[in-house]
Design a protein around this motif. Structure first.
Motif, PDB file in Angstrom:
ATOM      1  N   ALA A 184      27.634  53.668  73.516  1.00 51.70           N
ATOM      2  CA  ALA A 184      27.683  54.944  74.222  1.00 51.70           C
ATOM      3  C   ALA A 184      26.426  55.728  73.871  1.00 51.70           C
ATOM      4  CB  ALA A 184      28.912  55.730  73.783  1.00 51.70           C
ATOM      5  N   THR A 185      25.952  56.524  74.780  1.00 57.14           N
ATOM      6  CA  THR A 185      24.746  57.303  74.507  1.00 57.14           C
ATOM      7  C   THR A 185      25.022  58.773  74.748  1.00 57.14           C
ATOM      8  OG1 THR A 185      24.002  56.992  76.770  1.00 57.14           O
ATOM      9  CG2 THR A 185      23.146  55.452  75.122  1.00 57.14           C
ATOM     10  N   ALA A 186      24.216  59.605  74.143  1.00 62.81           N
ATOM     11  CA  ALA A 186      24.308  61.045  74.372  1.00 62.81           C
ATOM     12  C   ALA A 186      22.916  61.608  74.208  1.00 62.81           C
ATOM     13  CB  ALA A 186      25.263  61.690  73.374  1.00 62.81           C
ATOM     14  N   THR A 187      22.637  62.684  74.863  1.00 58.74           N
ATOM     15  CA  THR A 187      21.344  63.327  74.675  1.00 58.74           C
ATOM     16  C   THR A 187      21.393  64.128  73.386  1.00 58.74           C
ATOM     17  OG1 THR A 187      22.143  65.151  76.004  1.00 58.74           O
ATOM     18  CG2 THR A 187      20.769  63.507  77.111  1.00 58.74           C
ATOM     19  N   GLN A 188      20.229  64.364  72.836  1.00 58.02           N
ATOM     20  CA  GLN A 188      20.151  65.153  71.605  1.00 58.02           C
ATOM     21  C   GLN A 188      20.758  66.519  71.874  1.00 58.02           C
ATOM     22  OE1 GLN A 188      17.982  64.326  68.632  1.00 58.02           O
ATOM     23  NE2 GLN A 188      18.741  66.163  67.617  1.00 58.02           N
ATOM     24  N   GLY A 189      21.716  66.899  71.009  1.00 53.25           N
ATOM     25  CA  GLY A 189      22.423  68.156  71.214  1.00 53.25           C
ATOM     26  C   GLY A 189      21.646  69.342  70.695  1.00 53.25           C
ATOM     27  N   GLU A 190      22.394  70.360  70.336  1.00 53.91           N
ATOM     28  CA  GLU A 190      21.772  71.594  69.843  1.00 53.91           C
ATOM     29  C   GLU A 190      21.090  71.343  68.503  1.00 53.91           C
ATOM     30  OE1 GLU A 190      24.849  74.373  68.827  1.00 53.91           O
ATOM     31  OE2 GLU A 190      26.222  72.776  68.289  1.00 53.91           O
ATOM     32  N   ALA A 191      20.278  72.268  68.088  1.00 54.79           N
ATOM     33  CA  ALA A 191      19.575  72.150  66.814  1.00 54.79           C
ATOM     34  C   ALA A 191      20.573  72.071  65.669  1.00 54.79           C
ATOM     35  CB  ALA A 191      18.648  73.348  66.620  1.00 54.79           C
ATOM     36  N   ALA A 192      20.211  71.324  64.652  1.00 53.79           N
ATOM     37  CA  ALA A 192      21.094  71.123  63.509  1.00 53.79           C
ATOM     38  C   ALA A 192      20.452  71.682  62.253  1.00 53.79           C
ATOM     39  CB  ALA A 192      21.402  69.632  63.341  1.00 53.79           C
ATOM     40  N   PRO A 193      20.655  72.986  61.967  1.00 51.09           N
ATOM     41  CA  PRO A 193      20.078  73.553  60.746  1.00 51.09           C
ATOM     42  C   PRO A 193      20.745  72.947  59.510  1.00 51.09           C
ATOM     43  CG  PRO A 193      21.586  75.121  61.742  1.00 51.09           C
ATOM     44  CD  PRO A 193      21.468  73.972  62.700  1.00 51.09           C
ATOM     45  N   HIS A 194      20.055  72.990  58.407  1.00 56.16           N
ATOM     46  CA  HIS A 194      20.632  72.452  57.181  1.00 56.16           C
ATOM     47  C   HIS A 194      21.857  73.254  56.757  1.00 56.16           C
ATOM     48  CE1 HIS A 194      16.611  70.466  56.479  1.00 56.16           C
ATOM     49  NE2 HIS A 194      17.467  69.512  56.203  1.00 56.16           N
ATOM     50  N   VAL A 195      22.868  72.543  56.286  1.00 55.89           N
ATOM     51  CA  VAL A 195      24.100  73.190  55.829  1.00 55.89           C
ATOM     52  C   VAL A 195      23.802  74.201  54.726  1.00 55.89           C
ATOM     53  CG1 VAL A 195      26.235  72.764  54.553  1.00 55.89           C
ATOM     54  CG2 VAL A 195      25.612  71.307  56.480  1.00 55.89           C
ATOM     55  N   THR A 196      22.876  73.816  53.859  1.00 51.90           N
ATOM     56  CA  THR A 196      22.612  74.689  52.718  1.00 51.90           C
ATOM     57  C   THR A 196      22.037  76.038  53.145  1.00 51.90           C
ATOM     58  OG1 THR A 196      20.585  73.428  52.456  1.00 51.90           O
ATOM     59  CG2 THR A 196      22.360  72.921  50.940  1.00 51.90           C
ATOM     60  N   THR A 197      21.381  76.074  54.308  1.00 56.79           N
ATOM     61  CA  THR A 197      20.871  77.373  54.755  1.00 56.79           C
ATOM     62  C   THR A 197      22.028  78.287  55.157  1.00 56.79           C
ATOM     63  OG1 THR A 197      20.615  76.620  57.025  1.00 56.79           O
ATOM     64  CG2 THR A 197      18.689  76.407  55.602  1.00 56.79           C
ATOM     65  N   LEU A 198      23.163  77.667  55.570  1.00 55.56           N
ATOM     66  CA  LEU A 198      24.327  78.482  55.912  1.00 55.56           C
ATOM     67  C   LEU A 198      24.878  79.158  54.659  1.00 55.56           C
ATOM     68  CD1 LEU A 198      26.090  75.874  58.269  1.00 55.56           C
ATOM     69  CD2 LEU A 198      24.543  77.733  58.921  1.00 55.56           C
ATOM     70  N   LEU A 199      24.890  78.392  53.540  1.00 58.15           N
ATOM     71  CA  LEU A 199      25.359  78.957  52.277  1.00 58.15           C
ATOM     72  C   LEU A 199      24.369  79.986  51.741  1.00 58.15           C
ATOM     73  CD1 LEU A 199      26.532  75.654  50.586  1.00 58.15           C
ATOM     74  CD2 LEU A 199      28.008  77.613  51.052  1.00 58.15           C
ATOM     75  N   ASP A 200      23.110  79.722  52.030  1.00 62.59           N
ATOM     76  CA  ASP A 200      22.024  80.577  51.574  1.00 62.59           C
ATOM     77  C   ASP A 200      22.210  82.003  52.071  1.00 62.59           C
ATOM     78  OD1 ASP A 200      19.867  80.515  49.985  1.00 62.59           O
ATOM     79  OD2 ASP A 200      18.440  79.841  51.503  1.00 62.59           O
ATOM     80  N   ASP A 201      22.681  82.110  53.316  1.00 57.96           N
ATOM     81  CA  ASP A 201      22.845  83.427  53.924  1.00 57.96           C
ATOM     82  C   ASP A 201      23.763  84.312  53.095  1.00 57.96           C
ATOM     83  OD1 ASP A 201      21.192  82.618  55.903  1.00 57.96           O
ATOM     84  OD2 ASP A 201      22.763  82.174  57.367  1.00 57.96           O
ATOM     85  N   GLU A 202      24.730  83.691  52.430  1.00 59.22           N
ATOM     86  CA  GLU A 202      25.674  84.464  51.632  1.00 59.22           C
ATOM     87  C   GLU A 202      25.242  84.593  50.178  1.00 59.22           C
ATOM     88  OE1 GLU A 202      30.075  84.047  51.995  1.00 59.22           O
ATOM     89  OE2 GLU A 202      29.531  82.365  53.287  1.00 59.22           O
ATOM     90  N   GLY A 203      24.126  83.952  49.837  1.00 55.04           N
ATOM     91  CA  GLY A 203      23.695  83.967  48.437  1.00 55.04           C
ATOM     92  C   GLY A 203      24.582  83.125  47.553  1.00 55.04           C
ATOM     93  N   LEU A 204      25.345  82.201  48.155  1.00 55.44           N
ATOM     94  CA  LEU A 204      26.271  81.379  47.378  1.00 55.44           C
ATOM     95  C   LEU A 204      25.577  80.221  46.683  1.00 55.44           C
ATOM     96  CD1 LEU A 204      29.279  81.113  49.835  1.00 55.44           C
ATOM     97  CD2 LEU A 204      29.226  82.285  47.637  1.00 55.44           C
ATOM     98  N   ILE A 205      24.389  79.886  47.189  1.00 51.38           N
ATOM     99  CA  ILE A 205      23.688  78.723  46.645  1.00 51.38           C
ATOM    100  C   ILE A 205      22.321  79.161  46.159  1.00 51.38           C
ATOM    101  CG2 ILE A 205      22.671  78.020  48.872  1.00 51.38           C
ATOM    102  CD1 ILE A 205      23.380  75.091  47.984  1.00 51.38           C
TER     103      ILE A 205
END
Lengths: 295, 368
Positions: free
Chosen positions: B143-164
């Protein structure tokens, strides 16, 4: 090493920039006798532990006019000596020899030739573990500090414990030496029989440890003293009999098993020395009758 | 009796010729080509590229063929080739958040921007020998799919909260450490530690990473994210004065999120372990990330107690080309050293026997 390696490689394999880096390390090593100089050891086309340090040092000092001799365990004809000699024949095209006195550069593993070396010769040692204190203290950070402080008590304690346990020092090869009254140095795993040859040698002695990325040196006419105690002076290994082929005494001998009934003979470890003596007409108790049978 | 002390050279040549013969195997079976290895043994090629430290699938495939499938031997061949290549400089840092993702999973969030992309993986397969593969039937089209939305690093999500912990900010002008050009000294900086681990033996890293999970330097790790795909390599050309694209390389990246209880100075937060390897090797990237974090133990004021936390131990023994060379050098003749030991043991034994004889004599005297 079947395929031809020469095309596309620089003289003696290494590029000139790398050779300059190694030469700088060698110069520093000569300036501080016995001190282990870190260098950016390259990956070589032979395995670590098989002489990559010696090969890099040799490649860095070798010139087109040099004559190279390579020995392993004293012999020119053991597998690794053959392999390294061929490597330089192929990549540098230099003349090679098995005759100690004809060589300008001698790369060795585990022996110093019996024929005394001269001023215009360089002896390059292959070194597996350059740190003499390594088996007493595994950490490089610690051993470097110990060298900096000239804190070598640990080694004296080790030798003392040998005496306390066995009645004498039970280190038979890689016997630690002090160079120019300062640095404790590993002479590489040469039998301690060879240690006195390092002292005040007219030849330049260079040591290369490829895997451990260290170069060290003993300049010509430098004091190299084997550690000992006043009441237990340093002694070399002794053999009961002379060489069975050439009759040489005061040389290092290999034990050769002749049969499964305990038969054995002792022959020169230094094959060039043995052959030269036999060519000069010397005979041991088991030498073949005619000199035509000489290998 | 006559003892041969010469005769090695012809034997060595013959041994090499025999090796070439054995490499070919049964001549009635078609010879394997490097192309086949590159395409069908892709993960072996990836490992040789990663530990050979050279991103070149064709060289790696040829090395595997030459090494008869011995991957450490192939890695060694690649390393010895790599060392002769000229250096033009260091690339710009890879932007792995802009990766063309073939696989990207997180174990810390069920769903996240960019999604969970399973990609080609053995995970979730049943490890049953597939006898149909022996026949060589063509697999069904994927099966194929086109490249989806951008995939930011998970750690940047934690970064926003200052958790990491924050990653140190980029220092584009800082020199790039290279342990193949400068000998490694201790303590080593993190870039050199990571370089050492990226080149390190997969099995060694796996075992050390595993040991941290079993209590020898525990870090409570979570897979924040693993991603595999291709990234652009940029090079700032001094002559041109701007950055040029050199092409793309395939890499696997792993970011471990690990616990930190905090200290008197720092509030509790998550810490990072990082792994990046050429090609697809999640096992290696994950192990690397576990060890990277373990090697940062002292940085967090924790006690260094386990092997995986011990920088000298880990970095000095991770390189399989060094390790195999030194272990296998024991095959080389050691007869002069052994002779020295033989002499010593004989001497010790004769002294022992003499002491025993003296003792026996004394006992006899005492008895009389």
């Amino acid at each position: 090493m079947n395929a031809p390696l020469t095309s596309g490689y620089n003289f003696a394999y290494l590029d000139e920039q790398t050779k300059r880096m190694i030469r700088r390390a060698i110069l520093k090593a000569i300036a501080i006798p016995g001190y282990q100089v870190p260098f950016a050891s390259r990956e070589m086309p032979m395995p670590y532990g098989w002489g990559t340090g010696g090969v890099q040092v040799t490649a860095a000092v070798l010139g087109a006019d040099d004559t190279l001799k390579v020995i392993d365990q004293g012999s020119d004809d053991t597998t690794n000596a053959v392999s390294i000699r061929k490597f330089f024949e192929k990549t540098a095209g230099v003349a090679t020899t098995t005759v100690t006195s004809e060589a300008t550069v001698i790369q060795t593993r585990h022996r110093i030739p019996e024929t005394p070396l001269k001023e215009d010769q360089i002896l390059v040692y292959q070194v597996p573990i350059p740190e003499p204190l390594r088996f007493l203290e595994p950490r490089e950070t610690e051993t470097r500090t110990m060298h900096a402080l000239e804190e070598y008590g640990l080694m004296h304690v080790k030798l003392y414990e040998d005496i306390a346990r066995h009645g004498h020092i039970a280190t038979t090869y890689a016997y630690p030496v002090k160079v120019a009254g300062r640095y404790l140095m590993d002479p590489s795993p040469t039998p301690r029989f060879d240690n006195p040859k390092m002292h005040q040698s007219p030849a330049l002695q260079l040591f290369g440890a490829g895997r451990e990325k260290r170069i060290y040196a003993v300049p010509p006419y430098t004091d190299v003293v084997s550690l000992d105690f006043e009441d237990h002076p340093f002694e070399v290994n002794k053999f009961d009999k002379p060489c069975a082929l050439c009759g040489a005494e005061g040389v290092y001998l290999d034990e050769v098993i002749l049969d499964d009934r305990g038969g054995r003979m002792f022959v020169c470890s230094d094959t060039d020395h043995c052959e030269t003596r036999r060519a000069d007409g010397n005979r041991g108790e088991m030498s073949p009758d005619s000199s035509e049978n000489r290998p | 009796m006559y003892v041969a002390v010469k005769g090695g050279e012809a034997a060595i040549d013959n041994a090499h010729a025999l090796l070439a013969h054995e490499r070919r195997g049964d001549p009635s079976i078609p010879e394997i080509t490097p192309d086949q290895i590159r395409e069908q043994l892709a993960l072996a090629v990836d490992r040789v590229m990663a530990e050979g430290s050279l991103h070149d699938r064709d060289i790696a495939a040829l090395a595997i063929k030459q090494a008869r499938g011995d991957l450490i031997e192939a890695i060694f061949l690649v390393r010895a080739f790599r060392t002769t290549l000229p250096r033009f400089g260091a690339s710009e840092p890879l932007d792995t958040s802009a990766m063309s993702v073939r696989r990207r999973i997180s174990a810390t969030y069920k769903d996240l921007p960019g999604g969970q992309v399973l990609g080609p993986t053995f995970d979730y397969t049943h490890r049953l020998i597939d006898f149909t593969l022996a026949g060589g039937a063509a697999p069904p089209a994927p099966a194929t799919a086109t490249q989806g939305e951008a995939a930011p690093h998970v750690t940047t999500l934690l970064d926003d909260e200052g958790l990491i912990e924050r990653n140190p900010s980029a220092a584009p002008d800082a020199p790039v450490g290279d342990l193949t050009r400068e000998p490694l000294a201790f303590p080593a900086s993190r870039d050199l530690r990571l370089q050492n681990l990226a080149r390190g033996d997969e099995g060694f890293l796996l075992a050390l990473g595993y040991s941290t999970q079993r209590g020898y330097g525990r870090t409570h790790p979570f897979v924040g994210e693993i991603r595999f795909g291709t990234v652009q390599v940029g090079f700032h050309a001094e002559d041109l004065g701007f950055c040029v694209d050199l092409g793309t390389i395939s890499v696997t990246e792993c970011e471990m999120v690990t616990q930190f209880k905090g200290s008197a100075e720092a509030a509790p937060h998550f810490t990072r372990g990082y792994g990046l390897v050429f090609g697809q090797s999640e096992r290696k990237a994950m192990s690397m990330a576990l060890i990277d974090r373990a090697l940062r133990t002292a940085e967090f004021g924790e006690d260094v107690v386990a092997p995986a936390q011990d920088e000298e131990f880990v970095l000095s023994h991770s390189d399989n080309v060094q390790a195999t060379g030194f272990v296998e050098h024991l095959k080389l003749p050691h007869y002069v050293d052994f002779q020295a030991e033989l002499g010593l043991v004989r001497q010790l034994r004769s002294e022992f026997a003499a002491r025993q004889a003296d003792l026996d004599a004394m006992r006899k005297e005492a008895a009389e």
